[in-house]
Design an enzyme around this catalytic site. Structure first.
Site, mmCIF file in Angstrom:
data_model
loop_
_atom_site.group_PDB
_atom_site.id
_atom_site.type_symbol
_atom_site.label_atom_id
_atom_site.label_comp_id
_atom_site.label_asym_id
_atom_site.label_seq_id
_atom_site.Cartn_x
_atom_site.Cartn_y
_atom_site.Cartn_z
ATOM 1 N N HIS A 54 -17.011 7.164 13.574
ATOM 2 C CA HIS A 54 -15.704 7.353 14.203
ATOM 3 C C HIS A 54 -15.594 8.747 14.800
ATOM 4 O O HIS A 54 -15.062 8.917 15.905
ATOM 5 C CB HIS A 54 -14.600 7.101 13.180
ATOM 6 C CG HIS A 54 -14.602 5.698 12.656
ATOM 7 N ND1 HIS A 54 -13.778 5.287 11.624
ATOM 8 C CD2 HIS A 54 -15.325 4.592 13.001
ATOM 9 C CE1 HIS A 54 -13.997 4.002 11.375
ATOM 10 N NE2 HIS A 54 -14.939 3.582 12.188
ATOM 11 N N ARG A 106 -6.078 -9.300 13.629
ATOM 12 C CA ARG A 106 -5.214 -9.481 14.808
ATOM 13 C C ARG A 106 -5.255 -10.932 15.303
ATOM 14 O O ARG A 106 -4.210 -11.511 15.605
ATOM 15 C CB ARG A 106 -5.657 -8.557 15.945
ATOM 16 C CG ARG A 106 -5.224 -7.125 15.812
ATOM 17 C CD ARG A 106 -5.455 -6.382 17.116
ATOM 18 N NE ARG A 106 -5.049 -4.986 17.051
ATOM 19 C CZ ARG A 106 -4.951 -4.197 18.102
ATOM 20 N NH1 ARG A 106 -5.253 -4.655 19.304
ATOM 21 N NH2 ARG A 106 -4.561 -2.932 17.972
ATOM 22 N N TYR A 126 -2.115 7.145 1.006
ATOM 23 C CA TYR A 126 -1.982 8.365 1.810
ATOM 24 C C TYR A 126 -0.935 8.217 2.906
ATOM 25 O O TYR A 126 -0.043 9.054 3.048
ATOM 26 C CB TYR A 126 -3.349 8.699 2.415
ATOM 27 C CG TYR A 126 -3.368 9.966 3.229
ATOM 28 C CD1 TYR A 126 -3.207 11.203 2.612
ATOM 29 C CD2 TYR A 126 -3.552 9.935 4.608
ATOM 30 C CE1 TYR A 126 -3.230 12.382 3.348
ATOM 31 C CE2 TYR A 126 -3.574 11.101 5.348
ATOM 32 C CZ TYR A 126 -3.415 12.317 4.724
ATOM 33 O OH TYR A 126 -3.428 13.483 5.453
ATOM 34 N N LEU A 127 -1.008 7.149 3.670
ATOM 35 C CA LEU A 127 0.000 6.901 4.692
ATOM 36 C C LEU A 127 1.151 6.072 4.135
ATOM 37 O O LEU A 127 2.311 6.255 4.526
ATOM 38 C CB LEU A 127 -0.619 6.185 5.895
ATOM 39 C CG LEU A 127 0.325 5.934 7.073
ATOM 40 C CD1 LEU A 127 0.835 7.258 7.654
ATOM 41 C CD2 LEU A 127 -0.362 5.112 8.157
ATOM 42 N N GLY A 128 0.854 5.178 3.215
ATOM 43 C CA GLY A 128 1.869 4.272 2.690
ATOM 44 C C GLY A 128 3.071 4.983 2.097
ATOM 45 O O GLY A 128 4.222 4.576 2.318
ATOM 46 N N GLY A 134 0.830 -1.203 0.000
ATOM 47 C CA GLY A 134 0.000 0.000 0.000
ATOM 48 C C GLY A 134 0.863 1.250 0.000
ATOM 49 O O GLY A 134 0.453 2.305 0.481
ATOM 50 N N LYS A 156 0.395 6.812 -9.826
ATOM 51 C CA LYS A 156 1.002 5.747 -9.023
ATOM 52 C C LYS A 156 2.324 5.289 -9.626
ATOM 53 O O LYS A 156 3.291 5.045 -8.904
ATOM 54 C CB LYS A 156 0.041 4.566 -8.895
ATOM 55 C CG LYS A 156 -1.087 4.791 -7.904
ATOM 56 C CD LYS A 156 -1.874 3.527 -7.659
ATOM 57 C CE LYS A 156 -2.962 3.759 -6.615
ATOM 58 N NZ LYS A 156 -3.746 2.519 -6.355
ATOM 59 N N LYS A 168 -10.435 -5.342 11.855
ATOM 60 C CA LYS A 168 -9.048 -5.281 12.322
ATOM 61 C C LYS A 168 -8.793 -6.317 13.427
ATOM 62 O O LYS A 168 -7.696 -6.880 13.504
ATOM 63 C CB LYS A 168 -8.720 -3.869 12.814
ATOM 64 C CG LYS A 168 -8.587 -2.858 11.672
ATOM 65 C CD LYS A 168 -8.280 -1.460 12.173
ATOM 66 C CE LYS A 168 -8.123 -0.491 11.007
ATOM 67 N NZ LYS A 168 -7.823 0.896 11.443
#
Length: 324
Positions: free
Chosen positions: A283, A155, A27-29, A23, A57, A151
């Site tokens: 959220h 985990r 945005y964070l990747g 990824g 990309k 998530k």
């Protein structure tokens, strides 16, 4: 673009770890890739062979290559390719999207867990989390709880497979929350008006995305973070919406007109939104009306700014200056 389908090796010195970022154009990747390179790690970036003509990309991937990264073609639809990619490295960091307004792909990581288990060489796996700790959200509201539930599924799979892990709970991305003064649907601060969610007094935690990436890369080789959750909760960034607004008002030299949005009105508005928007608004509800990020204490050995006191983090005041 056929050359993108191979591992591209540049002549670079030996690094402390071999890190695969999945990824990495997101945005964070993309920040995780940069942090890995800046940290001196031998950095691999996975990309899908079906990238097509997504020129932005491709250009980003090529920029990573020019900085010394290796590009690796692999797909969640081809388990063998995932195993082969994982076998190249010591550490796997996944940053695929878990946000419904983009694409919710959290459970794809179950295929990655199987690949890591089969490869048998990974010393640390950092799955795609980076927000609110899902283990603390068992009573979250529908439909937003799907993010936390998925998530937790990942985990459990990681832990049942015996894969060494670090979970990173980085709370609120500054770009999304501070840019809009903690208002859903806004990413630039107004100079005239702000809507306060409830009394605007519940404390949130706002973290520069570059800092999230930097702390994550510090953690991957740290024995203190092995098989633990670390929280990115810098003390100067634990603020209420009113406090965030107050900093902005100080910068622009005027007081904003304020409207109060009650909990009941927020929930009524949320119910009228589409599914993806409802997930995101849920959220916001837990952060801004319930204070879910500040209703528990974090031990120093689990908080990133305490673990790495030499690392400078961007404060809310510093972050908001860019909007003046």
């Amino acid at each position: 673009m056929g050359s993108l389908g191979k591992v591209m090796n540049n002549e670079i010195p030996i690094k402390s770890s071999k890190v695969l970022v999945i990824g990495g154009t997101g945005y964070l990747g993309k920040r995780l890739v940069k942090a890995s390179l800046d940290s001196g790690h031998d950095t691999y970036v996975m990309h899908r062979p079906e990238i097509g003509v997504d020129i932005e990309k491709v250009q980003l991937l090529l920029s990573f290559k020019m900085q010394g990264a290796h590009l690796v073609s692999a797909s969640f639809d081809d388990q063998r390719s995932l195993v082969d990619a994982v076998k190249l490295v010591d550490v796997v960091i996944c940053a695929i999207s878990g946000v419904h307004i983009r694409s919710h792909q959290v459970l794809l990581q179950l295929k990655l867990v199987e690949a890591i288990k089969e490869a048998g060489n990974v010393k640390r796996f950092v799955p795609s989390e980076f927000g609110t700790d899902p283990a603390r959200m068992e009573n979250a509201m529908e439909p937003g709880r799907i993010t936390f539930d998925d998530k937790m599924v990942v985990r459990r799979a990681i832990e049942e497979a015996g894969i060494p892990f670090t979970y990173v709970s980085a709370n609120c991305f500054a770009g999304y929350f501070l840019g809009g003064l903690c208002q859903p649907g806004y990413i630039l601060p107004s100079r005239d008006h702000v809507t306060l969610l409830g009394d605007g007094d519940k404390k949130g935690v706002y973290v520069d995305e570059d800092d999230i990436a930097a702390y994550t890369l510090r953690a991957i080789d740290d024995p203190r973070t092995l098989n633990k959750t670390i929280y990115v909760k810098p003390p100067k960034n634990v603020l209420s919406q009113r406090e965030v607004v107050g900093i902005w008002e100080k910068y622009i030299g005027k007081e904003l007109q304020k409207t109060i949005l009650s909990e009941q009105d927020f929930l009524a508005t949320m119910r009228e939104a589409n599914y993806a928007q409802q997930v995101g608004l849920t959220h916001y509800y837990h952060v801004c009306y319930e204070g879910c990020l500040s209703n528990f204490e974090v031990d120093d050995e689990q908080e990133a700014s305490k673990l790495y006191p030499d690392a400078h983090y961007t404060t809310v005041e510093e972050y908001l200056k860019r909007y003046i």
